[in-house]
Design a protein around this motif. Structure first.
Motif, PDB file in Angstrom:
ATOM      1  N   PHE A 200       0.927  -0.974  -0.160  1.00  0.00           N
ATOM      2  CA  PHE A 200      -0.052  -0.047   0.131  1.00  0.00           C
ATOM      3  C   PHE A 200       1.081   1.353   0.061  1.00  0.00           C
ATOM      4  O   PHE A 200       0.859   1.996  -0.819  1.00  0.00           O
ATOM      5  N   LYS A 201       1.910   1.145   0.903  1.00  0.00           N
ATOM      6  CA  LYS A 201       2.691   2.425   0.985  1.00  0.00           C
ATOM      7  C   LYS A 201       3.497   2.663  -0.425  1.00  0.00           C
ATOM      8  O   LYS A 201       3.559   3.746  -0.642  1.00  0.00           O
ATOM      9  N   SER A 202       4.139   1.576  -0.779  1.00  0.00           N
ATOM     10  CA  SER A 202       4.914   1.657  -1.949  1.00  0.00           C
ATOM     11  C   SER A 202       4.068   1.765  -3.356  1.00  0.00           C
ATOM     12  O   SER A 202       4.808   2.036  -4.446  1.00  0.00           O
ATOM     13  N   CYS A 203       2.932   1.565  -3.365  1.00  0.00           N
ATOM     14  CA  CYS A 203       1.944   1.462  -4.543  1.00  0.00           C
ATOM     15  C   CYS A 203       2.547   0.110  -5.362  1.00  0.00           C
ATOM     16  O   CYS A 203       2.637   0.212  -6.582  1.00  0.00           O
ATOM     17  N   ASN A 204       2.833  -0.933  -4.494  1.00  0.00           N
ATOM     18  CA  ASN A 204       3.302  -2.133  -5.457  1.00  0.00           C
ATOM     19  C   ASN A 204       1.896  -2.919  -5.731  1.00  0.00           C
ATOM     20  O   ASN A 204       1.520  -3.348  -4.673  1.00  0.00           O
ATOM     21  N   THR A 205       1.699  -3.029  -6.823  1.00  0.00           N
ATOM     22  CA  THR A 205       0.425  -3.853  -7.253  1.00  0.00           C
ATOM     23  C   THR A 205       0.681  -5.492  -7.397  1.00  0.00           C
ATOM     24  O   THR A 205      -0.372  -6.233  -7.672  1.00  0.00           O
ATOM     25  N   LYS A 206       1.778  -5.769  -7.450  1.00  0.00           N
ATOM     26  CA  LYS A 206       2.095  -7.312  -7.532  1.00  0.00           C
ATOM     27  C   LYS A 206       1.890  -8.058  -6.460  1.00  0.00           C
ATOM     28  O   LYS A 206       1.998  -7.578  -5.266  1.00  0.00           O
ATOM     29  N   ASP A 207       1.605  -9.287  -6.586  1.00  0.00           N
ATOM     30  CA  ASP A 207       1.285 -10.101  -5.506  1.00  0.00           C
ATOM     31  C   ASP A 207      -0.046  -9.678  -4.635  1.00  0.00           C
ATOM     32  O   ASP A 207       0.282  -9.678  -3.284  1.00  0.00           O
ATOM     33  N   PRO A 208      -1.056  -9.096  -5.013  1.00  0.00           N
ATOM     34  CA  PRO A 208      -2.245  -8.953  -4.221  1.00  0.00           C
ATOM     35  C   PRO A 208      -2.853  -9.956  -3.315  1.00  0.00           C
ATOM     36  O   PRO A 208      -2.753 -10.961  -3.722  1.00  0.00           O
ATOM     37  N   ILE A 209      -3.463  -9.429  -1.916  1.00  0.00           N
ATOM     38  CA  ILE A 209      -3.941 -10.435  -1.594  1.00  0.00           C
ATOM     39  C   ILE A 209      -5.444 -11.118  -2.221  1.00  0.00           C
ATOM     40  O   ILE A 209      -5.699 -12.157  -1.977  1.00  0.00           O
TER      41      ILE A 209
END
Length: 190
Positions: free
Chosen positions: A83-92
């Motif tokens: 969330f903090k880094s806006c990393n959208t890989k490997d979502p829950i």
């Protein structure tokens, strides 16, 4: 006549206790349209998804509705660090049906964003605290950091009943009193 009077009093008390017991078991929930907007998307006001959850008190049993055109957007639940880094890989969890419903099934902090490239960095991200507003929610709003070791998945069925231990104790006491009254009524009649 004294026996009938005792019996009538016991029956009235029993009926009152039954009505109270029915009220104790009621559970309420709310369906929230995320952001109170027509659609989940890149906000015009960068703080819309930061302000919105602060004006609501989310609890177990509530639901979040994310509405968006499925051909234009999507929704993912992510870890605090993503969330903090806006990393959208490997979502829950990933949803792209345009009508995404999240049922809040446990207390804690939940993190959502769009899976579309660039949307998160344009503030299309939402942090929701279930149970109480947390300092963690404030710390992770669009430009700050705090990382938790675990996350909770909000996707699940709405619980039929959420009872605290105090409520369970009250229901147990109610059952004991009701059984005692029933025995007293039967004993008085015989």
């Amino acid at each position: 006549m004294g026996v009938m009077s005792l019996s009538s009093t016991m029956m009235v008390l029993l009926q009152v206790m039954i009505l109270l017991g029915q009220e104790i078991g009621k559970v309420s929930s709310t369906l929230y349209k995320v952001g109170d907007l027509d659609a989940w998307g890149i906000p015009i006001d960068a703080k819309v998804y930061t302000k919105w959850p602060k004006s609501h008190s989310f609890k177990i049993g509530d639901s979040l509705m994310f509405l968006y055109p499925p051909s234009e957007d999507s929704l993912i639940q992510v870890t605090p660090s993503n969330f903090k880094s806006c990393n959208t890989k490997d979502p829950i969890l990933y949803m792209n049906d345009g009508n995404s419903l999240f049922n809040l099934t446990q207390n804690g902090t939940l993190y959502f964003t769009s899976a579309n490239p660039g949307h998160c960095t344009k503030y299309q991200k939402l942090l929701v605290s279930v149970g109480t507003y947390s300092a963690e929610a404030e710390a992770l709003s669009p430009s700050s950091a705090a990382d938790g070791p675990s996350y909770q998945n909000a996707f699940g069925s709405i619980p039929l009943s959420q009872k605290s231990s105090a409520t369970s104790s009250l229901i147990s006491a109610f059952s004991t009193v009701a059984a005692s009254l029933a025995c007293a009524v039967v004993g008085a009649i015989m």
